[in-house]
Design an enzyme around this catalytic site. Structure first.
Site, PDB file in Angstrom:
ATOM      1  N   ARG A 191      -4.967 -17.971   2.969  1.00 34.26           N
ATOM      2  CA  ARG A 191      -5.770 -19.168   2.796  1.00 34.26           C
ATOM      3  C   ARG A 191      -5.087 -20.153   1.885  1.00 34.26           C
ATOM      4  O   ARG A 191      -4.407 -19.768   0.928  1.00 34.26           O
ATOM      5  CB  ARG A 191      -7.078 -18.838   2.075  1.00 34.26           C
ATOM      6  CG  ARG A 191      -8.136 -18.273   2.916  1.00 34.26           C
ATOM      7  CD  ARG A 191      -9.256 -17.800   1.980  1.00 34.26           C
ATOM      8  NE  ARG A 191     -10.096 -16.871   2.683  1.00 34.26           N
ATOM      9  CZ  ARG A 191     -11.093 -17.229   3.484  1.00 34.26           C
ATOM     10  NH1 ARG A 191     -11.411 -18.489   3.628  1.00 34.26           N
ATOM     11  NH2 ARG A 191     -11.782 -16.336   4.133  1.00 34.26           N
TER      12      ARG A 191
ATOM     13  N   SER B  50      -1.060 -10.764  -3.462  1.00 33.80           N
ATOM     14  CA  SER B  50      -1.624  -9.415  -3.591  1.00 33.80           C
ATOM     15  C   SER B  50      -0.589  -8.314  -3.370  1.00 33.80           C
ATOM     16  O   SER B  50      -0.751  -7.465  -2.478  1.00 33.80           O
ATOM     17  CB  SER B  50      -2.767  -9.240  -2.602  1.00 33.80           C
ATOM     18  OG  SER B  50      -3.583 -10.372  -2.631  1.00 33.80           O
TER      19      SER B  50
ATOM     20  N   ASP C 275      -4.714 -10.075  -6.456  1.00 32.10           N
ATOM     21  CA  ASP C 275      -6.073 -10.284  -5.926  1.00 32.10           C
ATOM     22  C   ASP C 275      -7.148  -9.571  -6.741  1.00 32.10           C
ATOM     23  O   ASP C 275      -8.279 -10.043  -6.865  1.00 32.10           O
ATOM     24  CB  ASP C 275      -6.169  -9.904  -4.433  1.00 32.10           C
ATOM     25  CG  ASP C 275      -5.658  -8.503  -4.132  1.00 32.10           C
ATOM     26  OD1 ASP C 275      -5.141  -7.847  -5.051  1.00 32.10           O
ATOM     27  OD2 ASP C 275      -5.763  -8.079  -2.963  1.00 32.10           O
TER      28      ASP C 275
HETATM   29  C1  G6P Z   1     -10.044 -11.082  -1.376  1.00 35.07           C
HETATM   30  C2  G6P Z   1      -8.832 -11.941  -1.535  1.00 35.07           C
HETATM   31  C3  G6P Z   1      -7.618 -11.469  -0.800  1.00 35.07           C
HETATM   32  C4  G6P Z   1      -7.576  -9.998  -0.850  1.00 35.07           C
HETATM   33  C5  G6P Z   1      -8.734  -9.520  -0.053  1.00 35.07           C
HETATM   34  C6  G6P Z   1      -8.695  -8.091   0.216  1.00 35.07           C
HETATM   35  O1  G6P Z   1     -11.045 -11.797  -0.873  1.00 35.07           O
HETATM   36  O2  G6P Z   1      -9.101 -13.274  -1.388  1.00 35.07           O
HETATM   37  O3  G6P Z   1      -6.477 -11.994  -1.369  1.00 35.07           O
HETATM   38  O4  G6P Z   1      -6.368  -9.451  -0.522  1.00 35.07           O
HETATM   39  O5  G6P Z   1      -9.941  -9.859  -0.676  1.00 35.07           O
HETATM   40  O6  G6P Z   1      -9.349  -7.957   1.374  1.00 35.07           O
HETATM   41  P1  G6P Z   1      -8.738  -7.682   2.805  1.00 35.07           P
HETATM   42  O7  G6P Z   1      -9.744  -6.778   3.366  1.00 35.07           O
HETATM   43  O8  G6P Z   1      -8.652  -8.954   3.514  1.00 35.07           O
HETATM   44  O9  G6P Z   1      -7.432  -7.015   2.595  1.00 35.07           O
HETATM   45  C1  BGC Z   2      -1.034  -4.168  -3.423  1.00 31.99           C
HETATM   46  C2  BGC Z   2      -1.876  -4.685  -4.528  1.00 31.99           C
HETATM   47  C3  BGC Z   2      -3.108  -5.308  -3.996  1.00 31.99           C
HETATM   48  C4  BGC Z   2      -3.829  -4.390  -3.077  1.00 31.99           C
HETATM   49  C5  BGC Z   2      -5.080  -4.983  -2.493  1.00 31.99           C
HETATM   50  C6  BGC Z   2      -1.840  -3.304  -2.513  1.00 31.99           C
HETATM   51  O1  BGC Z   2      -1.097  -2.932  -1.442  1.00 31.99           O
HETATM   52  O2  BGC Z   2       0.050  -3.447  -3.915  1.00 31.99           O
HETATM   53  O3  BGC Z   2      -1.152  -5.602  -5.311  1.00 31.99           O
HETATM   54  O4  BGC Z   2      -3.911  -5.659  -5.079  1.00 31.99           O
HETATM   55  O5  BGC Z   2      -2.981  -4.001  -2.052  1.00 31.99           O
HETATM   56  O6  BGC Z   2      -4.843  -6.084  -1.743  1.00 31.99           O
END
Ligand code: G6P
Ligand code: BGC
Length: 935
Positions: free
Chosen positions: A557, A621, A675
């Site tokens: 995003r 992240s 994140d």
């Molecule tokens: C949040 C953040 C993302 C994050 C995500 C994890 O809302 O904005 O940066 O990585 O949650 O969720 P997802 O299920 O999309 O990996």
């Molecule tokens: C990353 C982290 C991150 C997590 C959740 C992991 O794979 O190493 O930095 O916070 O995923 O997105």
């Protein structure tokens, strides 16, 4: 070998749509090929009067059907089950044969006069072959009416005699027992006799489990090892006797001396049993339908006379209109009225008209001759008209019976169709009993009427091969299910974690945290415990417009975040989602960052912000080593990213270089944020107690506020700093090896980063589906799923995504929906397959949630101990698709935390706006601090 044959369908439709069982209007037409003699006859006025009470219009049959449906509902409901007239007894049969059953099975079928002992062998490589050997033993009165022990000793002796006669080397068998008396069955292999009936009256058996009695008798010798694994009702035997290759046969119908039916119900509708998954065979005991008066408005005077004179007046009303024991007697009552002026001594005798004859008389070819013979036997000099009349009476009685039976059957199939939430139901119905065997027209009428009464169902009647084969099949299916269950339990046991094991995980993580925090031991720890340079949460005084990037989850995003005073509405966000295709996520790093910059440019253009340089917070992240807020060295890629040339580089620098390459605009990156940290900040804006950030989505990780004095990798003693734990890598040093199953190892080996992020691979959305798929492959290989056949689809990596795991576990999801989800994935599944797939999903997701909970427990306990508190109240800000969308995950995490960290009261607060908002808030704090420093 095909064990059943399909009945021919009747070509012509019934002549009278309105009165399908009305002899007055319809009967002449039903006899399509009536003999010339019959056609010349006609119904006299007296005949019409006599037969009119037997008329049941289609409308009436619809009424019978809906009353039967209501009666079935009452039988199925826990509240009304015990008083219901249609008892709906669970038969504890969970599956119909699927053609994979193999082995040798013994059957003991206790009949009224004989005991049949049978050995059924199921063999064949692909197609199932059935061979049966059997022997009948007469049951002497002294046994049928003697002491219970004698009866069971007799059964066991017959069994040994039979086996001895076969001279087989094999000595181990499983046995199915058909015990045709009213019983309270509580398991497939547990059934308490309520009362004896027919010829039997053995002392000391009522109230006892007949399986135990039989097993004890069998165990009195040690030549054979025979295990009684099923007690079966004859109706279920009928249903189960049909060949699986003809498609599912999930209804059984018996019209013999008595009548009964059974079908495979959705287990969750059978409220008297605990199971809610899958299907459950239910014996309707529909013979007593109408005992509460539900049929009163359609009883004829003949039914009333018959009932009055019966052994059980007022009972078995439906059966008394349908079954073989009574058809002859109904005809007899009509004849006594028709021939009242010519009464003979034989005609006066009850029982003088046999059902067998009635059925034969309805036959077009031989019927009239039989009528003449029967009338003569009754002492009547029969004219052609008399014979014709007699035939019409018999047809009327039989057609009404078929009509009522059709209404009952229509109720069953409509019930199945509705409860399976299908628009059409297709099933075979196995039929058996003397009435079916002797009277082809009965089946034809039944088939046609069911079509009219349940137009949403495609029903094919199939003649069953007698119940003994079905009883053998019940036994074979039970044996298959038991063997499969054992395999399934063994497989899934590897993924089930005891509270002690979870405690170990918690303790291990705690140790790794300590190691990771200390400078000297940091390298030994699998959790990096990375400083984030964030020492405070927002205090509400932050203001301004900020740009944010959010990379690393499901979506990439770009956001514009306007931070105003709380009175002005606080934080407002405008954002745009961009996709990062796998070839970009896994291609050259420069290409990835160029793509990111193009997305920013697109966003700015759309928002009319080109040329403006707003401070930017970058949620990235992935694990980064930071030396300041606006700098982060990528330690490794995780999840689905593997862009080259980035590891070891400062991510902010890579972004700035891409901006330079594109030469579009300037960027002012003030913070790079994980994140977890973004989430903690975003939630912290609303709840100052929020000192932990948790992500369970594509990946998993957590951050928390640690005392600076504990962070050995940084100077400084006072205050706190947020630590990005990077717990996804927990176990990468081998400390969790005892917890990895073969499935986890396979998933790890096939991943982009083998040997890394081992804890994440047990928990997060990116991997759970793949673990499930690997388990399904193993279970298929062991023959417990998909009839042992591996489909190319199931062999496709990554077909199951997190959203699949979430939807398949949704509460109240009917099996059909589970099947539909699997069908969508291209997997063709049976009902049992889908139950097992769901179970596997549950086990895998539960383990993930519990492990995550154990990790959270380690974190909150550390915070509590850091502060030397007896009790700690803390909020965890959470984000991630798995946590948010899975129906049980969150609750299981919380439950585990409660158990493992009882001195912490932990509130879980879901982040609503994603961590981009948190990154912008961090940028805002940084700007505020910078302004202060400048001032
Ligand atoms: C949040 C953040 C993302 C994050 C995500 C994890 O809302 O904005 O940066 O990585 O949650 O969720 P997802 O299920 O999309 O990996
Ligand atoms: C990353 C982290 C991150 C997590 C959740 C992991 O794979 O190493 O930095 O916070 O995923 O997105």
């Amino acid at each position: 070998m095909s064990s059943s044959q399909e009945m021919p369908l009747v070509g012509k439709p019934l002549p009278s749509q309105l009165s399908p069982t009305c002899p007055v209007h319809g009967l002449a037409g039903v006899s399509e090929s009536g003999s010339p003699q019959a056609q010349s006859q006609h119904l006299t006025a007296q005949m019409q009067n006599s037969l009119r009470p037997l008329c049941l219009s289609l409308e009436t049959l619809h009424r019978v059907k809906s009353r039967m449906l209501e009666a079935m509902e009452r039988g199925l409901s826990r509240r009304t089950h015990s008083q219901a007239t249609v008892r709906m007894l669970p038969a504890f049969i969970r599956s119909t044969p699927d053609g994979t059953e193999r082995g040798e099975f013994l059957v003991l079928e206790l009949g009224d006069t004989h005991l049949r002992v049978l050995l059924m062998e199921l063999s064949g490589d692909t197609d199932q072959r059935v061979t049966m050997k059997e022997r009948c033993f007469p049951v002497p009165d002294a046994i049928a009416q003697g002491p219970g022990e004698k009866l069971f000793a007799f059964l066991a002796t017959c069994l040994w005699e039979f086996l001895d006669g076969l001279h087989m080397p094999q000595t181990d068998f499983e046995l199915g027992f058909s015990f045709p008396f009213t019983c309270r069955q509580t398991r497939l292999d547990q059934s308490y006799l309520i009362s004896w009936s027919k010829r039997f009256q053995c002392a000391g058996v009522e109230g006892r489990d007949v399986v135990v009695l039989l097993q004890d008798a069998i165990n009195k010798q040690d030549r054979y090892h025979i295990k009684v694994i099923a007690v079966v009702n004859d109706t279920t035997g009928t249903m189960m006797s049909c060949d699986a290759s003809a498609g599912p046969c999930e209804v059984g119908l018996v019209v013999d001396a008595g009548t009964n039916s059974c079908f495979m119900a959705e287990a969750r509708h059978v409220e008297v049993v605990e199971e809610s998954e899958g299907r459950m065979g239910v014996v309707t005991e529909w013979g007593s339908f109408g005992d509460d008066g539900a049929l009163n408005d359609m009883l004829s005077p003949y039914d009333l006379q018959l009932d009055q004179a019966s052994l059980n007046p007022g009972r078995q009303r439906f059966e008394k209109m349908i079954s073989g024991l009574y058809l002859g007697e109904i005809v007899w009552h009509i004849l006594t009225e028709l021939f009242s002026g010519r009464m003979t001594p034989v005609l006066l005798t009850k029982g003088s008209v046999q059902t067998q004859d009635i059925l034969e008389i309805t036959d077009e070819q031989v019927g009239l001759a039989t009528a003449r013979r029967v009338l003569r036997a009754l002492g009547l000099e029969a004219s052609d008209q008399d014979c014709f009349n007699m035939q019409q009476v018999c047809k009327a009685v039989c057609i009404r019976a078929a009509g009522l039976c059709a209404a009952g059957l229509a109720a069953i199939v409509s019930h199945m169709c509705r409860n399976r939430e299908l628009s059409r139901l297709k099933t075979s119905v196995a039929v058996d009993g003397a009435v079916f065997r002797a009277h082809a027209k009965f089946s034809q009428t039944l088939q046609q009427l069911v079509k009219q009464l349940a137009p949403e169902c495609d029903v094919t009647l199939v003649q069953a091969e007698g119940s003994s084969k079905g009883i053998g099949m019940v036994t074979a299916v039970a044996s298959r299910l038991a063997a499969q269950r054992l395999q399934v339990n063994q497989t899934l046991a590897l993924l089930q974690l005891s509270p002690a094991a979870l405690g170990t995980v918690q303790a291990l993580l705690r140790r790794e945290m300590e190691l990771g925090l200390k400078k000297e031991t940091n390298a030994m720890s699998s959790v990096r415990m990375l400083p984030t340079y964030i020492c405070a949460t927002p205090d509400g005084s932050e203001r301004g417009d900020f740009l944010a990037l959010d990379l690393g989850g499901t979506n990439f995003r770009v956001l514009l975040v306007k931070v105003g005073s709380r009175e002005q509405g606080g934080v407002q966000i405008i954002s745009e989602v961009y996709s990062i295709p796998p070839h970009v996520a896994q291609g050259p790093g420069s290409q990835l960052f160029d793509h990111i910059v193009e997305c920013i440019a697109d966003f700015q253009t759309k928002q009319g912000m080109m040329g403006q340089t707003l401070p930017l917070g970058f949620t990235f992240s992935f694990p980064c080593q930071q030396t300041s807020l606006d700098q982060g060295i990528l330690l490794s890629w995780t999840k689905g990213f593997n862009a080259s040339g980035c590891v070891g580089q400062d991510v902010v620098k890579l972004l700035r270089e891409a901006v330079k390459r594109k030469n579009h605009f300037a960027l002012d990156v003030v913070a790079i944020v994980n994140d977890t940290v973004g989430t903690m900040m975003s939630c912290g804006y609303h709840d100052p107690n929020c000192e932990v950030g948790l992500i369970v989505g594509t990946g998993t990780n957590a951050c928390y506020m640690e005392q600076l004095r504990n962070v050995g990798t940084l100077a400084g003693e006072e205050g706190r700093m947020c630590i990005n734990m990077e717990w996804g890598a927990f176990g990468d040093n081998g400390c969790l090896d005892a917890f990895f199953t073969p499935f986890d190892r396979q998933v790890d080996e096939a991943s982009l980063n083998p040997g890394r992020q081992r804890f994440e691979k047990l928990i997060s959305g990116m991997y759970l589906g793949e673990i499930v798929r690997r388990i399904l492959l193993e279970l298929t290989d062991k023959g417990c799923l998909f009839r042992g056949r591996l489909s190319p689809k199931l062999q496709t990596p990554d077909i199951f995504q997190t959203k699949f795991l979430s939807s398949i576990e949704s509460d109240g999801l009917a099996l059909r929906q589970v099947c539909a989800i699997l069908e969508e994935l291209g997997l063709h599944v049976s009902c049992e397959d889908s139950v097992l797939v769901r179970e596997v999903c549950q086990v895998v997701a539960r383990r993930a949630a519990q492990l995550c909970g154990a990790a959270v427990a380690a974190v909150v306990e550390k915070i509590r101990e850091n502060r030397s508190l007896e009790q700690l109240a803390v909020t965890v800000g959470v984000d991630g698709t798995l946590y948010k969308l899975h129906p049980h995950f969150a609750q299981q995490v919380q439950e585990t935390v409660r158990q493992l960290a009882p001195r912490c009261s932990v509130t879980f607060l879901q982040s609503e706006d994603g961590s981009g908002k948190g990154a912008a808030l961090i940028a805002a704090v940084a700007c505020r601090v910078a302004r202060h420093q400048r001032a």
